[in-house]
Design an enzyme around this catalytic site. Structure first.
Site, mmCIF file in Angstrom:
data_model
loop_
_atom_site.group_PDB
_atom_site.id
_atom_site.type_symbol
_atom_site.label_atom_id
_atom_site.label_comp_id
_atom_site.label_asym_id
_atom_site.label_seq_id
_atom_site.Cartn_x
_atom_site.Cartn_y
_atom_site.Cartn_z
ATOM 1 N N SER A 82 27.655 -10.583 24.265
ATOM 2 C CA SER A 82 28.230 -11.110 23.025
ATOM 3 C C SER A 82 27.238 -11.751 22.052
ATOM 4 C CB SER A 82 29.313 -12.144 23.376
ATOM 5 O OG SER A 82 28.709 -13.291 23.950
ATOM 6 N N THR A 122 35.917 -8.076 17.066
ATOM 7 C CA THR A 122 35.297 -9.085 16.219
ATOM 8 C C THR A 122 35.284 -8.668 14.747
ATOM 9 O OG1 THR A 122 33.102 -9.996 15.686
ATOM 10 C CG2 THR A 122 33.112 -8.010 16.982
ATOM 11 N N ASP A 123 35.237 -9.659 13.863
ATOM 12 C CA ASP A 123 35.108 -9.353 12.430
ATOM 13 C C ASP A 123 33.797 -8.629 12.121
ATOM 14 O OD1 ASP A 123 33.411 -11.540 12.829
ATOM 15 O OD2 ASP A 123 34.295 -12.794 11.259
ATOM 16 N N GLU A 124 32.816 -8.740 13.030
ATOM 17 C CA GLU A 124 31.502 -8.150 12.756
ATOM 18 C C GLU A 124 31.545 -6.624 12.660
ATOM 19 O OE1 GLU A 124 27.982 -9.626 14.361
ATOM 20 O OE2 GLU A 124 28.786 -11.592 14.863
ATOM 21 N N TYR A 146 24.966 -5.356 18.451
ATOM 22 C CA TYR A 146 26.172 -5.926 19.081
ATOM 23 C C TYR A 146 27.422 -5.392 18.386
ATOM 24 C CZ TYR A 146 29.995 -9.342 19.377
ATOM 25 O OH TYR A 146 31.227 -9.928 19.486
ATOM 26 N N ALA A 148 27.777 -2.823 16.523
ATOM 27 C CA ALA A 148 27.927 -1.368 16.665
ATOM 28 C C ALA A 148 28.591 -1.024 17.995
ATOM 29 C CB ALA A 148 26.561 -0.687 16.556
ATOM 30 N N LYS A 150 30.624 -2.999 19.678
ATOM 31 C CA LYS A 150 32.023 -3.444 19.613
ATOM 32 C C LYS A 150 32.855 -2.450 18.789
ATOM 33 C CE LYS A 150 33.668 -6.633 21.057
ATOM 34 N NZ LYS A 150 34.270 -6.906 22.402
ATOM 35 N N ASN A 176 34.448 -18.041 16.762
ATOM 36 C CA ASN A 176 35.165 -19.078 17.503
ATOM 37 C C ASN A 176 34.236 -20.250 17.794
ATOM 38 O OD1 ASN A 176 37.781 -17.880 19.547
ATOM 39 N ND2 ASN A 176 36.824 -16.635 17.968
ATOM 40 N N LYS A 185 24.778 -20.458 21.786
ATOM 41 C CA LYS A 185 25.469 -20.203 20.522
ATOM 42 C C LYS A 185 25.331 -21.404 19.579
ATOM 43 C CE LYS A 185 26.879 -16.103 21.776
ATOM 44 N NZ LYS A 185 28.023 -15.810 22.596
ATOM 45 N N TYR A 203 18.596 -20.376 10.372
ATOM 46 C CA TYR A 203 18.040 -19.100 9.900
ATOM 47 C C TYR A 203 17.957 -19.059 8.367
ATOM 48 C CZ TYR A 203 18.410 -16.653 14.416
ATOM 49 O OH TYR A 203 18.257 -16.229 15.700
ATOM 50 N N ARG A 210 30.120 -17.894 7.459
ATOM 51 C CA ARG A 210 30.985 -17.422 8.531
ATOM 52 C C ARG A 210 32.323 -18.142 8.426
ATOM 53 N NH1 ARG A 210 27.546 -14.399 8.324
ATOM 54 N NH2 ARG A 210 26.140 -13.568 9.932
ATOM 55 N N HIS A 272 20.506 -9.861 8.976
ATOM 56 C CA HIS A 272 21.504 -10.939 9.033
ATOM 57 C C HIS A 272 22.616 -10.722 8.006
ATOM 58 C CE1 HIS A 272 21.892 -15.594 9.700
ATOM 59 N NE2 HIS A 272 22.933 -14.915 10.110
HETATM 60 P P1 NAD Z 1 30.843 -14.758 26.384
HETATM 61 O O1 NAD Z 1 29.482 -14.164 26.321
HETATM 62 O O2 NAD Z 1 30.977 -16.248 26.405
HETATM 63 O O3 NAD Z 1 31.601 -14.215 27.679
HETATM 64 C C1 NAD Z 1 31.502 -12.890 28.122
HETATM 65 C C2 NAD Z 1 31.950 -12.842 29.573
HETATM 66 O O4 NAD Z 1 31.905 -11.485 29.998
HETATM 67 C C3 NAD Z 1 31.036 -13.637 30.516
HETATM 68 O O5 NAD Z 1 31.813 -14.431 31.378
HETATM 69 C C4 NAD Z 1 30.287 -12.562 31.287
HETATM 70 O O6 NAD Z 1 29.941 -12.966 32.601
HETATM 71 C C5 NAD Z 1 31.292 -11.426 31.272
HETATM 72 N N1 NAD Z 1 30.665 -10.117 31.417
HETATM 73 C C6 NAD Z 1 29.599 -9.631 30.721
HETATM 74 N N2 NAD Z 1 29.294 -8.391 31.145
HETATM 75 C C7 NAD Z 1 30.213 -8.070 32.105
HETATM 76 C C8 NAD Z 1 30.440 -6.917 32.898
HETATM 77 N N3 NAD Z 1 29.658 -5.828 32.801
HETATM 78 N N4 NAD Z 1 31.469 -6.931 33.759
HETATM 79 C C9 NAD Z 1 32.277 -8.034 33.874
HETATM 80 N N5 NAD Z 1 32.086 -9.155 33.171
HETATM 81 C C10 NAD Z 1 31.070 -9.168 32.283
HETATM 82 O O7 NAD Z 1 31.637 -14.120 25.184
HETATM 83 P P2 NAD Z 1 32.782 -14.751 24.259
HETATM 84 O O8 NAD Z 1 32.146 -15.431 23.117
HETATM 85 O O9 NAD Z 1 33.757 -15.471 25.096
HETATM 86 O O10 NAD Z 1 33.446 -13.422 23.694
HETATM 87 C C11 NAD Z 1 34.488 -12.786 24.433
HETATM 88 C C12 NAD Z 1 34.946 -11.556 23.681
HETATM 89 O O11 NAD Z 1 35.408 -11.930 22.388
HETATM 90 C C13 NAD Z 1 33.858 -10.516 23.458
HETATM 91 O O12 NAD Z 1 34.426 -9.240 23.606
HETATM 92 C C14 NAD Z 1 33.429 -10.752 22.015
HETATM 93 O O13 NAD Z 1 32.944 -9.574 21.439
HETATM 94 C C15 NAD Z 1 34.729 -11.201 21.403
HETATM 95 N N6 NAD Z 1 34.600 -12.074 20.226
HETATM 96 C C16 NAD Z 1 33.890 -13.232 20.301
HETATM 97 C C17 NAD Z 1 33.819 -14.061 19.189
HETATM 98 C C18 NAD Z 1 33.102 -15.393 19.245
HETATM 99 O O14 NAD Z 1 33.002 -16.058 18.219
HETATM 100 N N7 NAD Z 1 32.600 -15.827 20.386
HETATM 101 C C19 NAD Z 1 34.448 -13.685 17.994
HETATM 102 C C20 NAD Z 1 35.159 -12.488 17.953
HETATM 103 C C21 NAD Z 1 35.230 -11.692 19.083
#
Ligand code: NAD
Length: 307
Positions: A82, A122-124, A146, A148, A150, A176, A185, A203, A210, A272
């Site tokens: 992520s 994600t919005d990205e 990333y 791409a 998603k 989030n 993060k 940066y 955002r 960016h």
């Molecule tokens: P994060 O990196 O905190 O958590 C990802 C989790 O996935 C981790 O617990 C990791 O151990 C697990 N993981 C990674 N590879 C794995 C695999 N191959 N098999 C099983 N588990 C695996 O991410 P996050 O910030 O909680 O984001 C969660 C989801 O939400 C993602 O799909 C991300 O694209 C999406 N998202 C995040 C945000 C944000 O602001 N954080 C915004 C929009 C969407």
């Protein structure tokens, strides 16, 4: 309902597992590979819950995934690599988990005939927008590796709905923040560094914008879409709380009680994106709206990390 939550030991996934168990009679199976980004600490309080089962494993493990998916009503797929900066250093693990992992889950879900597959995106995936907002029908234009991967996962998920009638719903959320986020993060990193009197590396000139949502508001939105979203549809989830990175940094410094001279402008991230912003009329029609302002969410977040 029995729900498989992938990536449930990560930031949003763990908040969602807590949310489901706190607010419903659901049973939850959490599948997580416990990469550097995942931690069982995030599941403290639910690991002993008889309605919850934790399974350590990879979403690309076909046999394991098939076993788990065969026994659930719904899949909520968070597991992903992520962190944009890491995807710029190397895209391979992003393709492996975000694309290949999604394909393994979709295949298993199709064969098991699950009632709902919620693809967390994600919005990205829309790329940057200098004015206005993205609606769900806008074309995908991801601009970093990333994003791409998603976008690829979104397209794959949508294709399974069209081709195989898999009941897929996709959510695209803005940035989030809140408890249980990894310290790499921006917000947790800056809270920690500011509280230790260390510099905050911003940066470029800090003007990138955002949209920030408190994670509990996102979890509530995901829950609404899981239960009431229409099959085949995409739902944007946003807060309309737009902040430049510099404004976020200054708000953290103020909340922590640290001085502005900790701000250090550093070389900009390659490629960016300048601004993301979402139109949220569609999820609004399901009766959801955010409840926390950026300032309220930030205060709760600062209190959490300082504790
Ligand atoms: P994060 O990196 O905190 O958590 C990802 C989790 O996935 C981790 O617990 C990791 O151990 C697990 N993981 C990674 N590879 C794995 C695999 N191959 N098999 C099983 N588990 C695996 O991410 P996050 O910030 O909680 O984001 C969660 C989801 O939400 C993602 O799909 C991300 O694209 C999406 N998202 C995040 C945000 C944000 O602001 N954080 C915004 C929009 C969407």
């Amino acid at each position: 309902m029995r729900v498989l939550v992938t990536g449930g030991a990560g930031f949003i996934g763990s908040n969602f597992v807590h949310y489901l168990l706190d607010n419903h009679d659901d049973e939850v199976v959490t599948l997580d590979a416990l990469t550097y980004a995942g931690s069982l600490d995030n599941l403290e309080g639910v690991l002993e819950d008889p309605r919850h089962e934790f399974v350590e494993g990879d979403v690309r493990d076909e046999d394991l995934v098939r076993d788990l998916v065969a026994d659930v009503d719904a899949v909520v797929h968070f597991a992903a690599e992520s962190h944009v900066d890491r995807s710029i250093e190397g895209a391979k693990p992003f393709v492996q988990t975000n694309v290949e992992g999604t394909q393994v889950l979709l295949d298993a879900a199709k064969d098991a005939g699950v009632e709902r597959f919620l693809q967390i995106s994600t919005d990205e995936v829309y790329g940057q927008i200098l004015d206005g907002t993205f609606s769900e029908d806008d074309p995908l234009n991801p601009r970093n590796p990333y994003a791409a991967t998603k976008a690829s996962a979104d397209l794959l998920a949508k294709s399974f709905e069209t081709t195989h009638d898999l009941p897929v719903v996709i959510t695209r959320t803005c940035n989030n923040f809140g408890p249980r986020q990894h310290s790499e993060k921006l917000i947790p990193k800056f809270i920690q560094r500011a509280s230790e009197g260390k510099s905050l590396p911003v940066y470029g000139d800090g003007s990138n914008v955002r949209e920030w949502i408190y994670v509990e508001d996102n979890c509530r939105a995901l829950d609404v879409v899981l239960r009431e979203g229409a099959v085949g549809e995409v739902y944007n989830i946003g807060s309309h709380a737009e902040k430049t990175n510099l404004e976020v940094t200054e708000a953290i410094l103020e909340a922590v009680g640290a001085d502005d001279d900790l701000i250090e402008f550093v070389e900009d991230r390659a490629g960016h994106d300048q601004r993301y912003a979402l139109d949220t009329e569609k999820i609004g029609a399901l009766g959801w709206e955010p409840t926390y302002s950026f300032e309220e969410g930030l205060q709760k977040t600062v209190d959490y990390y300082l504790e």
